[in-house]
Structures are given as C-alpha cells and as structure tokens.
Design a protein around this motif. Structure first.
Motif, PDB file in Angstrom:
ATOM      1  N   LEU A  12       0.827  -1.205   0.000  1.00  0.00           N
ATOM      2  CA  LEU A  12       0.000   0.000   0.000  1.00  0.00           C
ATOM      3  C   LEU A  12       0.863   1.258   0.000  1.00  0.00           C
ATOM      4  O   LEU A  12       0.569   2.224  -0.704  1.00  0.00           O
ATOM      5  CB  LEU A  12      -0.942  -0.006   1.204  1.00  0.00           C
ATOM      6  CG  LEU A  12      -1.935   1.139   1.290  1.00  0.00           C
ATOM      7  CD1 LEU A  12      -2.848   1.167   0.073  1.00  0.00           C
ATOM      8  CD2 LEU A  12      -2.749   1.016   2.568  1.00  0.00           C
ATOM      9  N   THR A  15       2.032   2.093  -3.441  1.00  0.00           N
ATOM     10  CA  THR A  15       0.989   2.355  -4.434  1.00  0.00           C
ATOM     11  C   THR A  15       0.868   3.854  -4.678  1.00  0.00           C
ATOM     12  O   THR A  15       0.768   4.641  -3.740  1.00  0.00           O
ATOM     13  CB  THR A  15      -0.358   1.785  -3.949  1.00  0.00           C
ATOM     14  OG1 THR A  15      -0.195   0.399  -3.685  1.00  0.00           O
ATOM     15  CG2 THR A  15      -1.435   1.978  -4.999  1.00  0.00           C
ATOM     16  N   SER A  16       0.841   4.233  -5.938  1.00  0.00           N
ATOM     17  CA  SER A  16       0.764   5.656  -6.290  1.00  0.00           C
ATOM     18  C   SER A  16      -0.632   6.214  -5.992  1.00  0.00           C
ATOM     19  O   SER A  16      -1.623   5.477  -6.002  1.00  0.00           O
ATOM     20  CB  SER A  16       1.072   5.859  -7.771  1.00  0.00           C
ATOM     21  OG  SER A  16      -0.006   5.394  -8.564  1.00  0.00           O
ATOM     22  N   PRO A  17      -0.718   7.514  -5.751  1.00  0.00           N
ATOM     23  CA  PRO A  17      -2.034   8.137  -5.563  1.00  0.00           C
ATOM     24  C   PRO A  17      -2.946   7.899  -6.772  1.00  0.00           C
ATOM     25  O   PRO A  17      -4.146   7.699  -6.619  1.00  0.00           O
ATOM     26  CB  PRO A  17      -1.710   9.619  -5.393  1.00  0.00           C
ATOM     27  CG  PRO A  17      -0.322   9.634  -4.848  1.00  0.00           C
ATOM     28  CD  PRO A  17       0.366   8.465  -5.519  1.00  0.00           C
ATOM     29  N   ARG A  20      -4.411   4.453  -6.491  1.00  0.00           N
ATOM     30  CA  ARG A  20      -5.432   4.434  -5.443  1.00  0.00           C
ATOM     31  C   ARG A  20      -6.723   5.072  -5.933  1.00  0.00           C
ATOM     32  O   ARG A  20      -7.813   4.566  -5.691  1.00  0.00           O
ATOM     33  CB  ARG A  20      -4.938   5.175  -4.200  1.00  0.00           C
ATOM     34  CG  ARG A  20      -3.843   4.442  -3.484  1.00  0.00           C
ATOM     35  CD  ARG A  20      -3.395   5.207  -2.279  1.00  0.00           C
ATOM     36  NE  ARG A  20      -2.137   4.666  -1.785  1.00  0.00           N
ATOM     37  CZ  ARG A  20      -1.517   5.113  -0.746  1.00  0.00           C
ATOM     38  NH1 ARG A  20      -2.021   6.116  -0.060  1.00  0.00           N
ATOM     39  NH2 ARG A  20      -0.383   4.567  -0.358  1.00  0.00           N
ATOM     40  N   ARG A  21      -6.599   6.186  -6.627  1.00  0.00           N
ATOM     41  CA  ARG A  21      -7.783   6.869  -7.158  1.00  0.00           C
ATOM     42  C   ARG A  21      -8.494   5.985  -8.183  1.00  0.00           C
ATOM     43  O   ARG A  21      -9.718   5.875  -8.195  1.00  0.00           O
ATOM     44  CB  ARG A  21      -7.353   8.207  -7.790  1.00  0.00           C
ATOM     45  CG  ARG A  21      -8.432   8.945  -8.554  1.00  0.00           C
ATOM     46  CD  ARG A  21      -9.489   9.504  -7.619  1.00  0.00           C
ATOM     47  NE  ARG A  21     -10.620   9.990  -8.365  1.00  0.00           N
ATOM     48  CZ  ARG A  21     -11.083  11.218  -8.286  1.00  0.00           C
ATOM     49  NH1 ARG A  21     -10.513  12.085  -7.492  1.00  0.00           N
ATOM     50  NH2 ARG A  21     -12.119  11.563  -8.993  1.00  0.00           N
ATOM     51  N   HIS A  22      -7.715   5.336  -9.042  1.00  0.00           N
ATOM     52  CA  HIS A  22      -8.307   4.457 -10.063  1.00  0.00           C
ATOM     53  C   HIS A  22      -9.090   3.336  -9.385  1.00  0.00           C
ATOM     54  O   HIS A  22     -10.214   3.019  -9.786  1.00  0.00           O
ATOM     55  CB  HIS A  22      -7.213   3.895 -10.969  1.00  0.00           C
ATOM     56  CG  HIS A  22      -7.760   3.066 -12.077  1.00  0.00           C
ATOM     57  ND1 HIS A  22      -8.335   3.615 -13.196  1.00  0.00           N
ATOM     58  CD2 HIS A  22      -7.832   1.725 -12.225  1.00  0.00           C
ATOM     59  CE1 HIS A  22      -8.737   2.643 -13.993  1.00  0.00           C
ATOM     60  NE2 HIS A  22      -8.443   1.491 -13.425  1.00  0.00           N
ATOM     61  N   THR A  23      -8.513   2.741  -8.352  1.00  0.00           N
ATOM     62  CA  THR A  23      -9.201   1.675  -7.621  1.00  0.00           C
ATOM     63  C   THR A  23     -10.472   2.205  -6.977  1.00  0.00           C
ATOM     64  O   THR A  23     -11.540   1.596  -7.077  1.00  0.00           O
ATOM     65  CB  THR A  23      -8.270   1.068  -6.558  1.00  0.00           C
ATOM     66  OG1 THR A  23      -7.127   0.527  -7.220  1.00  0.00           O
ATOM     67  CG2 THR A  23      -8.966  -0.018  -5.767  1.00  0.00           C
ATOM     68  N   PHE A  24     -10.375   3.362  -6.320  1.00  0.00           N
ATOM     69  CA  PHE A  24     -11.546   3.961  -5.676  1.00  0.00           C
ATOM     70  C   PHE A  24     -12.651   4.230  -6.691  1.00  0.00           C
ATOM     71  O   PHE A  24     -13.836   4.007  -6.407  1.00  0.00           O
ATOM     72  CB  PHE A  24     -11.149   5.269  -4.981  1.00  0.00           C
ATOM     73  CG  PHE A  24     -12.311   5.989  -4.364  1.00  0.00           C
ATOM     74  CD1 PHE A  24     -12.779   5.644  -3.106  1.00  0.00           C
ATOM     75  CD2 PHE A  24     -12.952   7.014  -5.058  1.00  0.00           C
ATOM     76  CE1 PHE A  24     -13.866   6.315  -2.542  1.00  0.00           C
ATOM     77  CE2 PHE A  24     -14.033   7.683  -4.497  1.00  0.00           C
ATOM     78  CZ  PHE A  24     -14.492   7.329  -3.240  1.00  0.00           C
ATOM     79  N   GLN A  27     -14.196   0.625  -8.218  1.00  0.00           N
ATOM     80  CA  GLN A  27     -14.964  -0.249  -7.336  1.00  0.00           C
ATOM     81  C   GLN A  27     -16.482  -0.045  -7.420  1.00  0.00           C
ATOM     82  O   GLN A  27     -17.213  -1.033  -7.491  1.00  0.00           O
ATOM     83  CB  GLN A  27     -14.484  -0.103  -5.890  1.00  0.00           C
ATOM     84  CG  GLN A  27     -13.092  -0.637  -5.661  1.00  0.00           C
ATOM     85  CD  GLN A  27     -12.967  -2.098  -6.010  1.00  0.00           C
ATOM     86  OE1 GLN A  27     -13.772  -2.923  -5.588  1.00  0.00           O
ATOM     87  NE2 GLN A  27     -11.961  -2.427  -6.805  1.00  0.00           N
TER      88      GLN A  27
END
Length: 78
Positions: A12, A15-17, A20-24, A27
């Motif tokens: 974690l 992991t690049s911001p 993280r944004r792409h995952t958020f 989902q």
C-alpha cells in the motif's frame, strides 16, 4: 490499517495516488452503482472522465469471462 499484514502495508505504501484513485473510482462500477452516482462520488467535472472507469471495468469483465470460457471449452490448455 490494522487489518493489513506487514506485506500488505508495504504494498500500500508503494501504491501511487493515481492507482489508489483508479481503484476507488472503479470499485463502484464493479458493484453496479448507477453511472450518475459514480460520476457524482468521483467528483469528475466531465462524464467523459467517468466513462474511462466504466470502460476499464467492462474490459476487465470481458477478460474474466473469456478466461472462464477458455477453461470450459479447454481452449486455454496447451
């Protein structure tokens, strides 16, 4: 993040911001949240930007189904 083990915490941290944004953003699409709601919660100024995440999820679903189909038909075996 007490539910993560040490390896998970290290991953974690790396992991690049952007990732993280792409995952958020992806989902809710994967969970079949209506498109207009996804657009609002992601805060994108343009629907075109939100469409990127819908397209990414559709691509992922097609890949999963193709892999499953290959297993069923035996076409994925060498």
């Amino acid at each position: 993040m007490t539910d993560l083990d040490e390896c998970g915490r290290r991953q974690l941290a790396r992991t690049s911001p952007h990732a993280r944004r792409h995952t958020f953003d992806t989902q809710p699409v994967a969970a079949d949240v209506p498109f207009d709601i996804v657009h609002r919660i992601t805060g994108h100024a343009s629907l075109q930007t939100t469409t990127i995440y819908v397209t990414a999820e559709q691509r992922r679903m097609r890949a999963v189904v193709a892999k499953y189909h290959a297993r069923l038909t035996g076409s994925g075996q060498k």
